[in-house]
Motif scaffolding. Sequence first.
Motif, PDB file in Angstrom:
ATOM      1  N   TYR A  81      44.570 -38.503 109.248  1.00  0.00           N
ATOM      2  CA  TYR A  81      43.038 -39.264 109.710  1.00  0.00           C
ATOM      3  C   TYR A  81      41.718 -38.268 110.685  1.00  0.00           C
ATOM      4  O   TYR A  81      41.668 -37.923 111.061  1.00  0.00           O
ATOM      5  CB  TYR A  81      42.825 -40.532 111.019  1.00  0.00           C
ATOM      6  CG  TYR A  81      44.322 -41.259 110.622  1.00  0.00           C
ATOM      7  CD1 TYR A  81      45.702 -40.879 110.062  1.00  0.00           C
ATOM      8  CD2 TYR A  81      43.159 -42.860 110.875  1.00  0.00           C
ATOM      9  CE1 TYR A  81      45.674 -42.693 109.229  1.00  0.00           C
ATOM     10  CE2 TYR A  81      44.251 -43.847 109.767  1.00  0.00           C
ATOM     11  CZ  TYR A  81      45.330 -43.571 109.295  1.00  0.00           C
ATOM     12  OH  TYR A  81      45.232 -44.913 108.817  1.00  0.00           O
ATOM     13  N   TYR A  82      40.532 -38.378 110.922  1.00  0.00           N
ATOM     14  CA  TYR A  82      39.809 -37.766 111.087  1.00  0.00           C
ATOM     15  C   TYR A  82      39.012 -38.748 112.699  1.00  0.00           C
ATOM     16  O   TYR A  82      38.669 -39.715 112.358  1.00  0.00           O
ATOM     17  CB  TYR A  82      38.549 -37.813 110.190  1.00  0.00           C
ATOM     18  CG  TYR A  82      38.837 -36.693 108.502  1.00  0.00           C
ATOM     19  CD1 TYR A  82      38.489 -35.413 108.717  1.00  0.00           C
ATOM     20  CD2 TYR A  82      39.300 -37.370 107.783  1.00  0.00           C
ATOM     21  CE1 TYR A  82      38.892 -34.686 107.999  1.00  0.00           C
ATOM     22  CE2 TYR A  82      39.627 -36.686 106.568  1.00  0.00           C
ATOM     23  CZ  TYR A  82      39.027 -35.343 106.340  1.00  0.00           C
ATOM     24  OH  TYR A  82      39.957 -34.677 105.809  1.00  0.00           O
ATOM     25  N   SER A 129      35.149 -37.730 115.167  1.00  0.00           N
ATOM     26  CA  SER A 129      34.322 -37.739 114.793  1.00  0.00           C
ATOM     27  C   SER A 129      32.946 -38.110 116.019  1.00  0.00           C
ATOM     28  O   SER A 129      33.009 -39.539 115.902  1.00  0.00           O
ATOM     29  CB  SER A 129      33.602 -37.427 113.621  1.00  0.00           C
ATOM     30  OG  SER A 129      31.686 -36.382 113.619  1.00  0.00           O
ATOM     31  N   LYS A 156      34.194 -36.297 109.179  1.00  0.00           N
ATOM     32  CA  LYS A 156      35.468 -35.667 109.226  1.00  0.00           C
ATOM     33  C   LYS A 156      35.349 -34.456 109.662  1.00  0.00           C
ATOM     34  O   LYS A 156      35.560 -32.966 109.431  1.00  0.00           O
ATOM     35  CB  LYS A 156      35.271 -34.235 107.100  1.00  0.00           C
ATOM     36  CG  LYS A 156      35.428 -35.735 106.452  1.00  0.00           C
ATOM     37  CD  LYS A 156      35.385 -35.338 105.220  1.00  0.00           C
ATOM     38  CE  LYS A 156      35.580 -36.569 103.842  1.00  0.00           C
ATOM     39  NZ  LYS A 156      36.644 -35.569 102.898  1.00  0.00           N
ATOM     40  N   TRP A 190      37.094 -33.603 113.053  1.00  0.00           N
ATOM     41  CA  TRP A 190      37.679 -32.958 113.752  1.00  0.00           C
ATOM     42  C   TRP A 190      39.233 -33.859 113.227  1.00  0.00           C
ATOM     43  O   TRP A 190      38.964 -35.158 112.052  1.00  0.00           O
ATOM     44  CB  TRP A 190      38.265 -33.213 114.175  1.00  0.00           C
ATOM     45  CG  TRP A 190      39.489 -32.385 115.333  1.00  0.00           C
ATOM     46  CD1 TRP A 190      40.225 -31.183 115.636  1.00  0.00           C
ATOM     47  CD2 TRP A 190      40.535 -33.610 115.701  1.00  0.00           C
ATOM     48  NE1 TRP A 190      41.417 -31.126 115.680  1.00  0.00           N
ATOM     49  CE2 TRP A 190      41.715 -32.363 116.122  1.00  0.00           C
ATOM     50  CE3 TRP A 190      40.893 -34.735 115.854  1.00  0.00           C
ATOM     51  CZ2 TRP A 190      42.972 -32.946 116.616  1.00  0.00           C
ATOM     52  CZ3 TRP A 190      41.696 -35.846 116.169  1.00  0.00           C
ATOM     53  CH2 TRP A 190      43.028 -34.337 116.362  1.00  0.00           C
ATOM     54  N   GLN A 191      40.111 -33.420 112.421  1.00  0.00           N
ATOM     55  CA  GLN A 191      41.267 -33.570 111.566  1.00  0.00           C
ATOM     56  C   GLN A 191      42.568 -33.734 112.670  1.00  0.00           C
ATOM     57  O   GLN A 191      43.467 -32.385 112.868  1.00  0.00           O
ATOM     58  CB  GLN A 191      41.092 -33.195 109.913  1.00  0.00           C
ATOM     59  CG  GLN A 191      42.802 -34.483 109.498  1.00  0.00           C
ATOM     60  CD  GLN A 191      42.491 -33.435 107.781  1.00  0.00           C
ATOM     61  OE1 GLN A 191      42.388 -32.544 107.476  1.00  0.00           O
ATOM     62  NE2 GLN A 191      42.605 -34.663 106.541  1.00  0.00           N
ATOM     63  N   THR A 213      41.040 -31.856 120.372  1.00  0.00           N
ATOM     64  CA  THR A 213      39.909 -31.833 119.082  1.00  0.00           C
ATOM     65  C   THR A 213      39.256 -30.912 119.247  1.00  0.00           C
ATOM     66  O   THR A 213      39.289 -30.064 120.038  1.00  0.00           O
ATOM     67  CB  THR A 213      39.437 -33.329 119.600  1.00  0.00           C
ATOM     68  OG1 THR A 213      38.054 -33.050 120.757  1.00  0.00           O
ATOM     69  CG2 THR A 213      40.042 -34.890 119.692  1.00  0.00           C
ATOM     70  N   GLY A 271      39.098 -39.465 103.545  1.00  0.00           N
ATOM     71  CA  GLY A 271      37.406 -39.922 104.581  1.00  0.00           C
ATOM     72  C   GLY A 271      36.577 -40.502 103.342  1.00  0.00           C
ATOM     73  O   GLY A 271      35.340 -40.215 103.629  1.00  0.00           O
TER      74      GLY A 271
END
Length: 636
Positions: free
Chosen positions: A71-72, A74, A81, A83-84, A116, A134
């Motif tokens: 999962y992302y 932000s 996208k 940070w994942q 993160t 995404g």
Amino acid sequence: MERLLKKKRFLVILFIFFILLSFSYSIKAQDLYISELMPINRSVVSDNDGDYDDWLEIHNKGDKAVDLTGYYLSDNPSNIKKWQFPKNNNNKTLIKPGEYLIIWADDETDEGPLHTSFKLSGNGEALILTNPEGNKIIDEFTFPIQKENVSWGRKKGDISKWSYFVIPTPGKVNDTIGIASFKIIELINYILNNIMVGLLFFGFILALIISSILLYIYQKKLNFSKLQLEIQNEKQNLLLNNVQTQIWYLKDPETYGTVNLAHLSFLGKTREEVENRSIYDFINNEEAETWVKKNKVPFIKKSEIKTKEWIRDKNDEKRLLSITKTPKINEDNKVEYVICSAEDITERRRNKQKLKAAKERLELAVEGANLSVWDWNMKTSKIEFNNKWTEMLGYEPEEINISVNGWKELIHEDDKKGVLKKLDKHLNSCTPYYQAEYRVKTKNGNYKWIKDTGKVFKRNKKGNPIRAVGVQQDIDNRKRREEKIRYLSFHDELTGIYNRRYFEKEIKRLNNSVKLPISIIIGDMDKLKLINDNYGHNVGDKFLKKISEIFDEATRNEDVAARIGGDEFAVLLPETDSDIAQKICNRIQDKIKEYNKKEELPETLEISLGSAVKEEKSQDLYEIFNKADQEMYKDK
């Protein structure tokens, strides 16, 4: 603390009635969403490292566990996208049904999968949760300006509405009272902060009053003078019975006062046998006289005295004590008593003596082993060698540049790069020690092999080397023996050309070579048995040596000419076709004919030759060898 919490909750309830406007945000009915966040976390909750960082909380209200891997998250709508959630995180990103997961927005991704690459802004910003592909936003909202230690979260029972929470609930349902207005939050904090100050001040005044009353009662009850209290405190400080240091005090040079357990244990006496007793009561007269004589010194000089004295312990063993005797001087400049402290340094003295003896033995060993010793101070760039180094190289000390650069200049150019690389790896802590074998230039211009071994034994706080020591050993004779053994292992002892072992090693190496063609010449000296039987082996050996010499002269530097049997010879010709191989065969025969014309021999020197060539990679050189051997027999 509980009372303060109740007051805080009461004030929150009080001000909730004044809420005129609240911020509300809509969200689609879904199982996964961001429930609560805190951009200014000063003391509410800390991560595993004890840091109070920004945090947000994701809730899974569904009936199935959800793994956030992929999962992302932000805070930038133009880069959803940002940070994942990382993979291979040992299920740390798994949220069970009905549970909450705290994510640390601290820009410290090296601290774990729940940290993160961005921080939250206290001035408010967007926050987006996106699926692993995404292409679908799971949750998205923009939060307003925030307050220290106050969270922003969804209301219990209506997740479309957001509020400030003076009492945050990280990892739990938001069941405390929420306030929609930021101004009211600021007002509540101001009042609560002032209440806390008032409570603290009231507590301080109350504690001060109670302390004053207790102090007055205590002073009245004890009824001691200030001087008596000071003396009592000094005596109590002497009773350090939990330390290894021996402590006692002397009323006069002959009389002991208070003694701690360490000194009593050393003497092997009870407190009753020592305290307030004369030294003569528990020590034999001869030793007591010595003690008293030394005890008089601080009483006379009225200054601190430090001595080292041999004193018998409870086992009648003489032990060396490091004793400090400090006199207590009164207002009349008289010594009231002397405080003594002692440390048993017997083992330290013995270890020092052992170390000294070991050092002397090491110096003798170094001298006997003919070792050169070096000591390199990196801070000053100065290196020192003992005289063995200059002796080993044939120099006088004044004839040579004794420095790091001077040492480098003496290293053989072919060895220098490898030596400095090994030294650099050790200096950078890549190897436990430095060791290299290389050649150095001697005074007569020749090169001598040495073995150099060293180690950094002191580094600074950053790990940079400060000092290193090592030894150098003359291994020139060993190296030359090794070279001779290596030469004999691959050369024919009689003729000096390569032997069968080396020839087969080269065939094996070249068998997979793509540099074709490769030719092989096989030669068999004729009439060797006849010559040995009729003229002796010396003559036969002479013929074999001449054949070897001719093979060596007729071939090129890259060719491998070898004696592979009693009268058998072979030549391995890399990148050589059949025409060139035949020319080399002709050259060999021509040289043999020329030799037969010049020399008067009991028999003519003759040899049969055959050759074959490998032109395809699929061909085996061993088969080419056999083919050349067959061709040789046809020539006989």
